[in-house]
Design an enzyme around this catalytic site. Structure first.
Site, mmCIF file in Angstrom:
data_model
loop_
_atom_site.group_PDB
_atom_site.id
_atom_site.type_symbol
_atom_site.label_atom_id
_atom_site.label_comp_id
_atom_site.label_asym_id
_atom_site.label_seq_id
_atom_site.Cartn_x
_atom_site.Cartn_y
_atom_site.Cartn_z
ATOM 1 N N SER A 8 0.858 -1.185 0.000
ATOM 2 C CA SER A 8 0.000 0.000 0.000
ATOM 3 C C SER A 8 0.893 1.233 0.000
ATOM 4 O O SER A 8 1.826 1.325 0.794
ATOM 5 C CB SER A 8 -0.876 0.012 1.250
ATOM 6 O OG SER A 8 -1.333 1.332 1.495
ATOM 7 N N HIS A 33 -1.507 -1.724 -4.044
ATOM 8 C CA HIS A 33 -2.765 -1.497 -3.334
ATOM 9 C C HIS A 33 -2.971 0.007 -3.144
ATOM 10 O O HIS A 33 -2.133 0.690 -2.549
ATOM 11 C CB HIS A 33 -2.672 -2.218 -1.985
ATOM 12 C CG HIS A 33 -3.891 -2.126 -1.136
ATOM 13 N ND1 HIS A 33 -4.939 -3.023 -1.235
ATOM 14 C CD2 HIS A 33 -4.240 -1.271 -0.141
ATOM 15 C CE1 HIS A 33 -5.863 -2.725 -0.347
ATOM 16 N NE2 HIS A 33 -5.466 -1.661 0.333
ATOM 17 N N ASP A 35 -5.178 2.966 -1.625
ATOM 18 C CA ASP A 35 -6.176 3.262 -0.594
ATOM 19 C C ASP A 35 -6.881 4.579 -0.890
ATOM 20 O O ASP A 35 -6.304 5.655 -0.718
ATOM 21 C CB ASP A 35 -5.489 3.326 0.780
ATOM 22 C CG ASP A 35 -5.116 1.941 1.278
ATOM 23 O OD1 ASP A 35 -6.020 1.082 1.339
ATOM 24 O OD2 ASP A 35 -3.934 1.713 1.592
ATOM 25 N N MET A 37 -9.726 7.189 0.040
ATOM 26 C CA MET A 37 -10.564 7.611 1.174
ATOM 27 C C MET A 37 -11.234 8.938 0.841
ATOM 28 O O MET A 37 -10.599 9.824 0.268
ATOM 29 C CB MET A 37 -9.707 7.766 2.428
ATOM 30 C CG MET A 37 -8.890 6.522 2.769
ATOM 31 S SD MET A 37 -8.008 6.741 4.320
ATOM 32 C CE MET A 37 -6.939 5.285 4.302
ATOM 33 N N HIS A 66 -8.725 0.103 -3.316
ATOM 34 C CA HIS A 66 -9.478 -0.212 -2.101
ATOM 35 C C HIS A 66 -10.294 1.034 -1.786
ATOM 36 O O HIS A 66 -9.773 2.026 -1.268
ATOM 37 C CB HIS A 66 -8.502 -0.566 -0.966
ATOM 38 C CG HIS A 66 -9.159 -0.771 0.360
ATOM 39 N ND1 HIS A 66 -8.461 -0.809 1.536
ATOM 40 C CD2 HIS A 66 -10.453 -0.971 0.701
ATOM 41 C CE1 HIS A 66 -9.300 -1.009 2.551
ATOM 42 N NE2 HIS A 66 -10.522 -1.098 2.059
ATOM 43 N N MET A 68 -12.483 3.146 0.184
ATOM 44 C CA MET A 68 -13.071 3.425 1.502
ATOM 45 C C MET A 68 -13.896 4.693 1.332
ATOM 46 O O MET A 68 -13.538 5.777 1.815
ATOM 47 C CB MET A 68 -11.951 3.588 2.543
ATOM 48 C CG MET A 68 -11.318 2.259 2.926
ATOM 49 S SD MET A 68 -9.722 2.458 3.728
ATOM 50 C CE MET A 68 -8.664 2.541 2.294
ATOM 51 N N MET A 137 -10.402 -6.500 6.814
ATOM 52 C CA MET A 137 -9.680 -5.420 7.496
ATOM 53 C C MET A 137 -9.166 -5.953 8.828
ATOM 54 O O MET A 137 -9.949 -6.409 9.663
ATOM 55 C CB MET A 137 -10.598 -4.215 7.754
ATOM 56 C CG MET A 137 -10.974 -3.368 6.545
ATOM 57 S SD MET A 137 -9.630 -2.627 5.569
ATOM 58 C CE MET A 137 -8.597 -1.837 6.802
ATOM 59 N N ASP A 171 -5.582 -6.698 5.468
ATOM 60 C CA ASP A 171 -5.169 -5.311 5.299
ATOM 61 C C ASP A 171 -5.101 -4.618 6.658
ATOM 62 O O ASP A 171 -6.125 -4.383 7.298
ATOM 63 C CB ASP A 171 -6.162 -4.606 4.367
ATOM 64 C CG ASP A 171 -5.725 -3.198 4.010
ATOM 65 O OD1 ASP A 171 -4.653 -2.763 4.467
ATOM 66 O OD2 ASP A 171 -6.466 -2.534 3.258
#
Ligand code: DX5
Ligand code: ZN
Length: 214
Positions: A8, A33, A35, A37, A66, A68, A137, A171
């Site tokens: 990540s 990966h 992330d 958000m 991913h 979120m 998670m 993760d």
């Protein structure tokens, strides 16, 4: 089942990300990966599809987003166009996880469902037969550098027993100590953020973690 490292980039130096991604790929990272958000599903805001698009030409590794974010389906098309061949959304972010997984499949994108520490396995059971990947998670989402929640090992093992052939990604808080434990519980994809970001040599630490994946 093949075990892979999925570094990540969340905790890396954002001003030097291209070089970091190249180093990761050169040292064996087949998956990157990402992330994402939105400041709603989780408090922080990271980056959007244009950022991913800019990074895409740097390496050949699989890009997985991913998400979120709330209303994750709004981001499917943009992140697919930016070069993500796998998109993971949270079961907690939608009332329509089954339809959303179907949407990704129909786009030719690998579909992933993520599950928070506070959410029981039953929440994802109905989509287990259509997703390619389950992301467990092992910390609460939003921040890198948290401690691995060992209570999530049982959840991982239960999902593995329910669907022996699904990819299971863990993760949060993965390092040389927790990776083998998570692997023994049934995980086969390992997100590693701060352990790599903290390393003196990113190349060396990446190779070490890739070797641990076997
Ligand atoms: C947390 C993110 C993780 C995180 C992992 O919300 O989904 O990908 O960055 O970082 P570490 O390895 O530091 O727990
Ligand atoms: Zn993540």
């Amino acid at each position: 089942m093949k075990c892979l490292l999925a570094p990540s980039i969340l905790s890396f130096d954002l001003t030097d990300l291209k070089q970091s991604v190249v180093t990761l790929a050169e040292n064996g990272a087949k998956v990157i990966h990402l992330d994402v958000m939105d400041g709603q599903f989780v408090p922080p805001i990271t980056f959007g599809d244009s950022y991913v698009k800019a990074l895409r030409p740097a390496v050949n590794s699989v890009f997985e987003a991913h998400l979120m974010v709330e209303t994750p389906e709004r981001q499917f098309e943009p992140f697919a166009k930016a070069g993500c061949s796998r998109i993971i959304f949270h079961v907690e972010a939608t009332s329509h996880s089954h339809r959303l997984a179907q949407t990704l499949k129909s786009m030719g994108i690998e579909a992933g469902i993520a599950i928070n520490p506070g959410t029981p396995v039953e929440a994802i059971e109905p989509v287990l037969d259509i997703v390619d990947i389950v992301l467990v998670m092992t910390v609460n989402p939003g921040w890198g550098g948290q401690s691995f929640l060992s209570g999530m090992l049982e959840k991982t093992a239960r999902i593995r027993a329910m669907r022996p052939d699904v990819m299971i990604e863990v993760d949060g808080g993965i390092d040389p100590t927790t990776l083998p434990i998570a692997r023994a519980a049934g995980a086969n994809l390992f997100v590693v953020g701060s352990h790599l970001a903290r390393a003196k040599s990113l190349a060396e630490a990446t190779r070490e973690m890739v070797t641990l994946c076997g």
